[in-house]
Design a protein around this motif. Structure first.
Motif, PDB file in Angstrom:
ATOM      1  N   PRO A  36       0.801  -1.223   0.000  1.00 64.34           N
ATOM      2  CA  PRO A  36       0.000   0.000   0.000  1.00 64.34           C
ATOM      3  C   PRO A  36       0.833   1.272   0.000  1.00 64.34           C
ATOM      4  O   PRO A  36       0.511   2.226  -0.718  1.00 64.34           O
ATOM      5  CB  PRO A  36      -0.812  -0.112   1.291  1.00 64.34           C
ATOM      6  N   GLU A  37       1.929   1.321   0.757  1.00 67.34           N
ATOM      7  CA  GLU A  37       2.723   2.554   0.828  1.00 67.34           C
ATOM      8  C   GLU A  37       3.309   2.892  -0.541  1.00 67.34           C
ATOM      9  O   GLU A  37       3.354   4.047  -0.934  1.00 67.34           O
ATOM     10  CB  GLU A  37       3.836   2.437   1.874  1.00 67.34           C
ATOM     11  N   ALA A  89       0.500   4.234  -2.737  1.00 63.03           N
ATOM     12  CA  ALA A  89       0.054   5.574  -2.355  1.00 63.03           C
ATOM     13  C   ALA A  89       1.066   6.632  -2.765  1.00 63.03           C
ATOM     14  O   ALA A  89       0.709   7.776  -3.025  1.00 63.03           O
ATOM     15  CB  ALA A  89      -0.190   5.626  -0.854  1.00 63.03           C
ATOM     16  N   THR A 114      -9.440   3.297  -5.244  1.00 66.10           N
ATOM     17  CA  THR A 114      -8.908   2.580  -4.078  1.00 66.10           C
ATOM     18  C   THR A 114      -7.397   2.395  -4.226  1.00 66.10           C
ATOM     19  O   THR A 114      -6.832   2.565  -5.318  1.00 66.10           O
ATOM     20  CB  THR A 114      -9.560   1.191  -3.922  1.00 66.10           C
ATOM     21  N   LEU A 115      -6.775   2.026  -3.140  1.00 67.89           N
ATOM     22  CA  LEU A 115      -5.327   1.777  -3.173  1.00 67.89           C
ATOM     23  C   LEU A 115      -4.998   0.613  -4.096  1.00 67.89           C
ATOM     24  O   LEU A 115      -3.897   0.513  -4.614  1.00 67.89           O
ATOM     25  CB  LEU A 115      -4.816   1.459  -1.770  1.00 67.89           C
ATOM     26  N   ASN A 163      -9.310  -4.019   5.947  1.00 67.14           N
ATOM     27  CA  ASN A 163      -8.298  -3.070   5.497  1.00 67.14           C
ATOM     28  C   ASN A 163      -8.974  -1.705   5.444  1.00 67.14           C
ATOM     29  O   ASN A 163      -9.477  -1.310   4.406  1.00 67.14           O
ATOM     30  CB  ASN A 163      -7.821  -3.511   4.103  1.00 67.14           C
ATOM     31  N   LYS A 211      -8.172   1.504   5.543  1.00 66.01           N
ATOM     32  CA  LYS A 211      -7.743   2.684   4.770  1.00 66.01           C
ATOM     33  C   LYS A 211      -7.647   2.365   3.283  1.00 66.01           C
ATOM     34  O   LYS A 211      -6.561   2.275   2.722  1.00 66.01           O
ATOM     35  CB  LYS A 211      -6.414   3.183   5.304  1.00 66.01           C
ATOM     36  N   ARG A 244      -7.753   5.941  -1.929  1.00 62.73           N
ATOM     37  CA  ARG A 244      -6.574   6.670  -2.396  1.00 62.73           C
ATOM     38  C   ARG A 244      -6.956   8.068  -2.899  1.00 62.73           C
ATOM     39  O   ARG A 244      -6.208   9.027  -2.739  1.00 62.73           O
ATOM     40  CB  ARG A 244      -5.918   5.895  -3.527  1.00 62.73           C
ATOM     41  N   HIS A 285      -6.650   6.458   3.250  1.00 63.57           N
ATOM     42  CA  HIS A 285      -5.219   6.350   3.509  1.00 63.57           C
ATOM     43  C   HIS A 285      -4.718   7.744   3.892  1.00 63.57           C
ATOM     44  O   HIS A 285      -5.299   8.740   3.457  1.00 63.57           O
ATOM     45  CB  HIS A 285      -4.534   5.857   2.223  1.00 63.57           C
ATOM     46  N   HIS A 286      -3.619   7.809   4.676  1.00 59.13           N
ATOM     47  CA  HIS A 286      -3.187   9.150   5.137  1.00 59.13           C
ATOM     48  C   HIS A 286      -2.751  10.053   3.981  1.00 59.13           C
ATOM     49  O   HIS A 286      -2.736  11.264   4.121  1.00 59.13           O
ATOM     50  CB  HIS A 286      -2.106   9.042   6.222  1.00 59.13           C
ATOM     51  N   ALA A 331      -4.378  10.160   1.068  1.00 63.71           N
ATOM     52  CA  ALA A 331      -5.515  10.271   0.128  1.00 63.71           C
ATOM     53  C   ALA A 331      -5.741  11.726  -0.306  1.00 63.71           C
ATOM     54  O   ALA A 331      -5.473  12.666   0.456  1.00 63.71           O
ATOM     55  CB  ALA A 331      -6.782   9.734   0.796  1.00 63.71           C
ATOM     56  N   ASP A 373      -6.130  -0.281  11.932  1.00 69.53           N
ATOM     57  CA  ASP A 373      -6.485  -0.400  10.514  1.00 69.53           C
ATOM     58  C   ASP A 373      -7.235  -1.696  10.204  1.00 69.53           C
ATOM     59  O   ASP A 373      -7.950  -1.786   9.210  1.00 69.53           O
ATOM     60  CB  ASP A 373      -5.227  -0.325   9.644  1.00 69.53           C
TER      61      ASP A 373
END
Ligand code: THU
Ligand code: ZN
Length: 175
Positions: free
Chosen positions: A8-9, A12, A50-51, A99, A101, A104, A131-132, A134, A167
């Motif tokens: 995910p990271e 993102a 979405t991510l 999940n 978060k 995106r 997500h942080h 987003a 999360d």
């Protein structure tokens, strides 16, 4: 295009492509046609990326005769994603886990002469699943769009973290 299987990271951190924005716009505008707004006559279009790289348009805004029960376009788009399983993480071999978060980006467009920014209630709702990193992508009436991190639209947030929600949906009591 297949699903993005990177962590995910990494997903993102990568910029959202022109193609993804165009896809979001199409999903948002097509979804808006399904909605209901006889009272305000103010149709709003929204779509979620979405991510995992999936795009969901909701039904735009859906109004109700008592007004307060109206569902905003951002809500119907986020719920379309959830209804398709966006909240679940599964590698195909284990039981799906949550999940939280998964958002995106959220794309937003109105038919008004000014760009539309998400209302406070929608900012809070998107925050629940964002997500942080987003972003909110707002269509500009003159063409193009403005992209703003959701975190900028939600300074000093009250959110799942405040209540110790992890999360994966589990809770670490914090009071
Ligand atoms: N609306 C949305 O769909 N999203 C927002 O964030 C702002 C407002 C809708 C609600 C109502 O149906 C109409 O726009 C006018 O407020
Ligand atoms: Zn709203």
């Amino acid at each position: 295009m297949g699903q993005d299987v990177r962590p995910p990271e990494a997903r993102a951190a990568r910029p959202i492509s022109r193609r993804q924005i165009d896809r979001l716009r199409s999903a948002a505008l097509a979804g808006r046609e399904q909605g209901w707004r006889p009272y305000s006559k103010f149709p709003v279009a929204a779509a979620v990326l979405t991510l995992k790289g999936k795009t969901y348009g909701g039904a735009g805004n859906v109004e109700c005769a008592n007004y307060t029960l109206t569902k905003h376009a951002e809500e119907t788009a986020v719920l379309a994603a959830i209804a398709d399983g966006a909240l679940l993480r599964s590698d195909g071999t284990t039981e799906p886990t949550v999940n939280r978060k998964f958002i995106r980006a959220v794309y937003l467009a109105s038919t008004g002469k000014d760009k539309i920014t998400p209302c406070g209630s929608c900012r809070q709702f998107m925050w629940e699943f964002a997500h942080h990193a987003a972003v909110v992508i707002m269509e500009l009436p003159a063409g193009g769009e403005e992209t703003v991190p959701l975190a900028e639209l939600m300074p000093k947030p009250f959110g799942p973290e405040t209540l110790g929600i992890n999360d994966d949906g589990s809770q670490t009591p914090n009071c």
